[in-house]
Design an enzyme around this catalytic site. Structure first.
Site, mmCIF file in Angstrom:
data_model
loop_
_atom_site.group_PDB
_atom_site.id
_atom_site.type_symbol
_atom_site.label_atom_id
_atom_site.label_comp_id
_atom_site.label_asym_id
_atom_site.label_seq_id
_atom_site.Cartn_x
_atom_site.Cartn_y
_atom_site.Cartn_z
ATOM 1 C CG ASP A 60 29.665 -12.342 -17.207
ATOM 2 O OD1 ASP A 60 30.528 -13.192 -17.457
ATOM 3 O OD2 ASP A 60 29.375 -11.974 -16.065
ATOM 4 C CG ASP A 100 30.110 -14.861 -14.484
ATOM 5 O OD1 ASP A 100 31.194 -15.415 -14.625
ATOM 6 O OD2 ASP A 100 29.941 -13.841 -13.807
ATOM 7 C CG ASP A 134 28.014 -10.581 -11.873
ATOM 8 O OD1 ASP A 134 28.770 -11.271 -12.585
ATOM 9 O OD2 ASP A 134 28.344 -10.121 -10.782
#
Lengths: 915, 354
Positions: free
Chosen positions: A567, A192, A563
């Site tokens: 995700d 990410d 995080d």
């Protein structure tokens, strides 16, 4: 109907029966309390339970998480299956041989007294006895040992000081204790961006209001004198700009008892904007219901917030309609992505300045937002307001209808300016990516951000290189055809340039990705295999998960790191999920297998913990097979001298103790084994290839161990029966000699295969040998045991000790010689580095290594970072072709070649890994 | 590691870092430091340097060769007389049908053999009988005994595992039960040198521990060899098992199909060229399975009987080790390898884009 989208809830509520009031109130997700949420700071609440149990949003979205099996475990299972087949073969062959011997020979052996007319099932007895004898071939202890060491690997991660995040006071944590080895075999990392690579700590840096750029010189608009002057002078543009910053959001100010104002914002951007505005003297003081109070230059301004046109990822903008309580004007305030706001500018307005500003800011890796403003006629507003409400209470396609209505209002905006918010890279990110890329791991960045920002961040953190070193290929298009053509073009380029030392990466956005994933999966898979870097922008959480799935389906080991809540699906889908316990809450960290505080810990997690875990498990598992096979081969050999009747040479106590005690304790200390120091690994991350390719545990290394156990069994057996022949051939004594021989040999084998010795290892290995004697002395002093006095008798015989020394010498000599020969003349990269570590000490660094190589060889040296990456086959190939024996254990004689899978070198580079 | 520094030196995060550090002091979740948890236990990392390996091989060779010599000398010291008598003791008219000869109890089984002493033999001289191709380690055979019964008179009924020699036809327990006892060796030997009888001392031919702990002093044979099929020797029912030393020796089953068992000791020195007359009764049936019976007279040394396997193997292995040590040294000089040269690293040897 219940669904799992936690950002949507479309319903209406009728508070009264139709005959009293026909009013229908729309309900959205904002009126909903999700399961396991807390409602605080209220005296009372009344509500309706909408969904319960599995129909809750939580229940719907919690898919059944697949149990994760490491590649290693899969390999071990495969080998276990092979051993099982081998065992069956042995049982069948020896069992039938035993029956034949019984029918031909044993009937002549009158002292065995076989009946001639036996029931038919007697034919099964001998095979079943062999089955019993061979049942130890598959070590049960391996599962216990593996579980033990795996939980320790996880503990080592938890304990690691160097992965402790001082800033947030979070240590690393391994939630899944079973997959540490997979960390060492990662091939793809899907990361990410926001909060993972960056800190997700937004700071308002620059802005462009009207035609003026602020904050360019000092890098901080808040300290730009020009801007402060403009505010003091009451420049209308700037004030409007500030108003949008302050009002166009969903921030809630909370007055703390001390008088300072804290802002609670869902989005970090809004937080940054409101805080920046407050620093520029436009302070959002309170928001009570629909009333907002703003302090500006010691003046109080009241606004009534009429409507909020919420942000959705499709609209990419949000707007607020407010009523200025002083002037009675209704104003529309908008902010959003440039491509969402600039087209809404009133006709005739030149937006070039702003486009330039956006470009400029994006190149600096800043997040940009454009601000717009429009005064509304009150009739226009009332009319729109009605349709807005209607759309809001629609049950079908509410989101789409609302968006449509919103669009009706958001036009002819006066563009006020562009804000630039910095989201800084986390410390150590570029270095981490560089090192992990060197180690042959491919990086994909999946982000919800827009393409230009993503590219900038990718450049900043070494993910891609700018021309001419690297080349970025774009896959875009709005329609299926365009996307297909674009994909085909990129693929062609990839194929052509795959042999060139150029870093290729492709960029794809969410829209194109959606089309590709539905229609062109095959081509995309090929592309995915060819390219080591990819940027996927504007992707949704489910697309992230789909990409992970796609890579997994090509049999790659994937690691997803993120995080935020968006995700979670990707983290759960990947072979290894790593969560960063960051500012977006712990959602990702909870769902993940590993949670770390900062992205930079990833390199330690993979290169140190993953690699060590892999190496240790590789040794432990193969050794477990080795020692089980060893004792089993001795039994089989003995059966040839005992009329193939399935007599056990060893008594049951010894057999049990051998498997669970004598041989499992020493090898458990492999958890402290380090083949290379952490520093060396960090300096030569390429060494991870050994783990990725599964060099240390595969059928051919296993064949080596298999051969070694066969060889050792033969050595032990032959020496024992010859040294203890004739008058000495008493059963208990002979079996104890053979057992002692096995114990001695296994101590030497562990010693030879370990790379580093701490006192724990030395204690375990040699203490185990002593324990063997102590235990046997003890058993030998129990009169009722079968082994009574055996060990005392043996220890008094010189021939016992001489035989054991001979067994050790003959058993280990060739192993040592072969190992030394390979180590010196056909070293694997690990061996070379071990020697380098010794000879040069731990002080050299990659830099002087590189420079030394340049001067030494004098030829063109490509920077290491680009070396191993381009084409996966070239990564694996040199290691293989240079040292075909690299993966073999010393005793692998040529006969083990049958275990080598045929080299099917197809275009798919994956096949090479199978070796 | 510079990672900590990078974390706290961020300008923007200075406050948070400070607060975090402050909180850390009070309520830290920082893992406790210990060398074990950080995997930093001091360790030595031996690597296979040529010097080390060559010296190991050399030392092993240097140690092995003398051991081999000593073992070989010890084995050479042993004087051993082996006489195979199973064939020779069959009367000439029955060589075609040995099985009938041995199974016919009316044919006298006496037989006389003469042994020539090849070398001086110092007492004690061990008398062994050796059986070839006799599977005392056959699973059915080895298991067919009950140790509890042998030890304890009250457990005479415990005949489990003794199949198929458990009880007599009328169900009385056999003591000692089982195939091993049933097939007890029953050839006997009487030795004479010229006219002088050589006494064979049959005391303490079994293990002391067996006499004292495995075979009971007050356990007497009963119902032994009463069945229709007689296996081997009969036992005197008036002598307790602990004194039936031939049985005790026999019941220490051999692990190999060729084995020797102690028959007795002769405490007389024998001279070279002495002629020993052995009068033996050839009772035991090895003819049905083609086994051999041998009589062995042997002295013993610290290493045991005449077995030069260990000596030769030590010499060969020791020699090979020294040879390997030289070979590796030679190889090292012919084809030296720089220790830990990074040029050997494959990713350095093959620059990309070749």
């Amino acid at each position: 109907m219940p669904d799992k989208d936690i950002r949507r809830f479309d319903a209406n509520i009728r508070l009264f029966p139709p005959f009293i009031d026909n009013d229908i109130c729309p309900l959205t997700i904002n009126n909903t309390l999700l399961q396991s949420c807390y409602l605080r700071n209220t005296e009372w609440a009344c509500g309706v339970a909408v969904y319960t149990g599995n129909e809750t949003k939580l229940g719907m979205s919690s898919g059944v998480p697949e149990p994760k099996l490491t590649a290693m475990d899969a390999m071990i299972d495969k080998l276990t299956g092979a051993i099982f087949l081998f065992q069956l073969t042995v049982v069948v062959v020896l069992g039938s041989a035993g029956n034949v011997w019984k029918d031909t020979e044993a009937h002549k052996q009158w002292y065995v007294k076989y009946d001639y007319d036996e029931p038919w099932y007697q034919i099964l007895v001998i095979p079943l006895r062999f089955e019993l004898l061979c049942s130890i071939m598959i070590p049960i202890s391996i599962k216990v040992s593996l579980d033990f060491v795996k939980s320790l690997y996880a503990k080592f991660i938890d304990w690691d000081e160097e992965m402790y995040d001082l800033e947030n006071n979070t240590p690393a944590h391994a939630a899944n204790t079973a997959i540490s080895e997979d960390l060492g075999q990662v091939e793809y990392i899907l990361t990410d961006k926001t909060g993972t690579l960056t800190e997700n700590k937004m700071i308002f840096r620059k802005c462009c209001v009207g035609d003026t750029f602020y904050g360019n010189e000092c890098g901080d608009a808040l300290r730009d004198v020009e801007l402060l002057n403009a505010i003091a002078n009451g420049s209308p543009h700037v004030i409007k700009f500030l108003t949008v910053m302050t009002l166009c959001n969903t921030v809630i100010p909370i007055k703390s008892p001390s008088g300072s104002i804290l802002y609670k914002a869902q989005s970090q951007d809004e937080d940054a904007l409101v805080n920046a505005a407050a620093n520029l003297h436009m302070v959002l003081v309170s928001k009570n219901g629909n009333n907002a109070e703003i302090h500006f230059n010691r003046r109080m301004i009241q606004y009534e917030i009429l409507d909020i046109l919420e942000f959705t990822s499709d609209r990419k903008r949000m707007s607020v309609v407010v009523l200025d309580c002083q002037s009675g004007k209704i104003i529309l305030l908008s902010k959003g992505a440039d491509e969402a706001i600039l087209p809404c500018a009133y006709s005739g307005r030149q937006t070039k300045t702003f486009l330039d500003a956006v470009d400029k800011y994006a190149q600096l890796g800043l997040r940009t937002l454009c601000f717009g403003w429009r005064e509304l006629e009150s009739e226009e507003y009332t009319e729109w307001s009605r349709s807005f409400k209607e759309a809001n209470s629609a049950l079908n396609d509410r989101e789409w209808k609302v968006a449509e209505v919103c669009e009706k209002l958001e036009h002819s905006l006066e563009i006020l300016g562009v804000s630039a918010i910095e989201d800084r890279l986390q410390g150590g990110v570029p270095e981490t990516i560089e090192i992990l890329r060197q180690s042959g791991i491919n990086f994909w960045m999946l982000t919800g951000d827009k393409q230009s920002t993503a590219i900038q961040i990718a450049l900043l953190c070494n993910l891609i290189s700018s021309e001419p070193k690297g080349q970025l290929l774009y896959i875009n298009g709005r329609t299926e055809d365009e996307v297909a053509r674009s994909l085909e073009r990129v693929l062609r380029t990839m194929r052509i340039t795959s042999s060139e030392p150029k870093e290729l990466a492709f960029v794809v956005d969410g829209w194109a990705l959606e089309i590709i994933l539905t229609h062109y999966t095959e081509a995309f898979t090929e592309l995915a295999v060819l390219s080591k870097t990819a940027l996927c922008c504007r992707v949704t959480p489910s697309q992230k998960a789909q990409l992970v799935k796609l890579l997994k389906s090509c049999d790659y080991r994937t690691l997803a790191i993120g995080d935020g809540g968006n995700d979670v699906r990707m983290i759960q889908q990947a072979d290894i999920g790593v969560g960063i316990s960051g500012r977006e809450g712990l959602q990702a960290a909870r769902a993940a297998d590993y949670s770390i505080g900062k992205f930079r810990f990833l390199k330690r997690l993979i290169l140190v913990h993953g690699r060590y875990s892999y190496n240790r498990t590789a040794f432990l598992s193969q050794y477990s097979f080795y020692k089980s096979l060893l004792i089993c081969f001795i039994q089989i050999l003995f059966s040839f001298l005992s009329g193939i009747a399935g007599t056990s040479l060893f008594n049951s106590v010894s057999l049990m103790a051998y498997n669970v005690f004598y041989t499992s304790i020493p090898v458990l200390t492999t958890i402290l084994d380090k083949d290379l120091s952490e520093k060396t690994v960090m300096q030569n991350p390429e060494i991870l290839l050994y783990c990725q390719a599964g060099r240390l545990l595969n059928p051919s290394t296993f064949a080596g161990w298999f051969g070694r156990s066969l060889y050792h069994a033969i050595v032990i057996f032959l020496i024992t029966i010859h040294a203890y022949a004739n008058e000495k051939s008493e059963m208990e004594e002979l079996s104890m000699v053979a057992l002692s021989g096995s114990i001695w040999l296994q101590a030497f084998v562990v010693t030879l295969e370990m790379n580093s010795f701490t006192f724990v290892q030395l204690l375990a290995i040699w203490g185990n040998c002593i324990a063997f004697y102590v235990i046997n002395f003890f058993i030998s002093s129990i009169p009722s045991s079968g082994m009574y006095t055996i060990m005392f008798r043996l220890c008094r015989q010189p021939s016992y000790w001489i035989s054991l020394v001979l067994i050790s010498g003959v058993g280990m000599g060739p192993v040592l010689a072969l190992k030394y020969f390979r180590y010196t003349y056909r070293p694997s990269a690990i061996n070379i580095l071990q020697k380098a570590e010794r000879s040069r000490g731990p002080m050299y660094t990659l830099v002087n290594l590189e420079s030394q190589l340049r001067s030494d060889k004098g030829n063109m040296m490509v920077p290491i970072s680009t070396t191993p990456v381009k084409n996966k086959s070239s990564v694996y190939e040199p290691l293989l072709s240079d040292s075909p024996m690299a993966s073999r254990r010393p005793l692998a004689s040529s006969s083990f070649d049958i275990f080598q899978p045929t080299h099917s070198r197809t275009s798919h580079p994956r096949n090479i890994k199978a070796n | 590691m510079n990672s900590h520094a990078a974390g706290t030196s961020n300008g923007g995060s200075g406050d948070a870092g400070g607060a975090g550090a402050g909180a850390a002091r009070r309520n830290t979740r920082m893992p406790k430091y210990s060398k074990f948890t950080q995997q930093e236990l001091p360790a030595c990392k031996p690597i296979l340097t040529p010097k080390w390996v060559v010296s190991v091989f050399f030392i092993v060779g240097v140690i092995f060769v003398p051991i081999g010599v000593v073992s070989l000398l010890a084995a050479r010291d042993v004087v051993e007389i082996i006489d195979r008598y199973d064939e020779a003791c069959v009367p000439g008219n029955m060589t075609e049908n040995k099985l009938a000869y041995i199974q016919n109890s009316s044919i006298p089984k006496d037989c006389t053999r003469t042994l020539m002493v090849t070398k001086d033999m110092k007492q004690p001289i061990f008398v062994y009988y050796q059986l070839d191709n006799f599977y005392q380690n056959h699973r059915r055979y080895v298991k067919s005994r009950n140790d509890a019964q042998l030890r304890d008179p009250s457990k005479a009924n415990k005949t489990s595992a003794c199949e198929p020699e458990k009880t007599t036809a009328d169900g009385k327990p056999i003591v000692p039960c089982g195939l091993i006892a049933w097939s007890l060796f029953n050839d006997t030997y009487i030795f004479a040198r010229g006219n002088e009888n050589l006494t064979v001392d049959k005391k303490h031919i079994s293990w002391k521990s067996d006499r004292e702990h495995k075979f009971g002093k007050d356990v007497y044979p009963s119902n032994f060899q009463n069945g229709s099929l007689i296996g081997g020797a009969k036992l005197d029912p008036n002598i307790s098992l602990s004194e039936q030393e031939d049985l005790i020796v026999w019941m220490r089953t051999a692990a190999l199909p060729t084995f020797r068992k102690l028959y007795g000791r002769i405490y007389v020195d024998l001279k070279e060229n002495d002629n020993i007359t052995v009068r033996l009764s050839n009772n035991y049936n090895t003819y049905s399975f083609g086994g051999k019976k041998k009589l062995v007279l042997s002295t013993a040394t610290w290493l045991g009987g005449k077995n030069d396997f260990l000596g030769y193997t030590y010499l060969i292995v020791g020699g090979l080790c020294i040879f390997l040590a030289f070979a590796f040294t030679l190889l090292y000089f012919i084809k030296p390898r720089k220790l830990g040269d990074h040029n050997y690293l494959s990713w350095n040897r093959h620059p990309a884009g070749r």
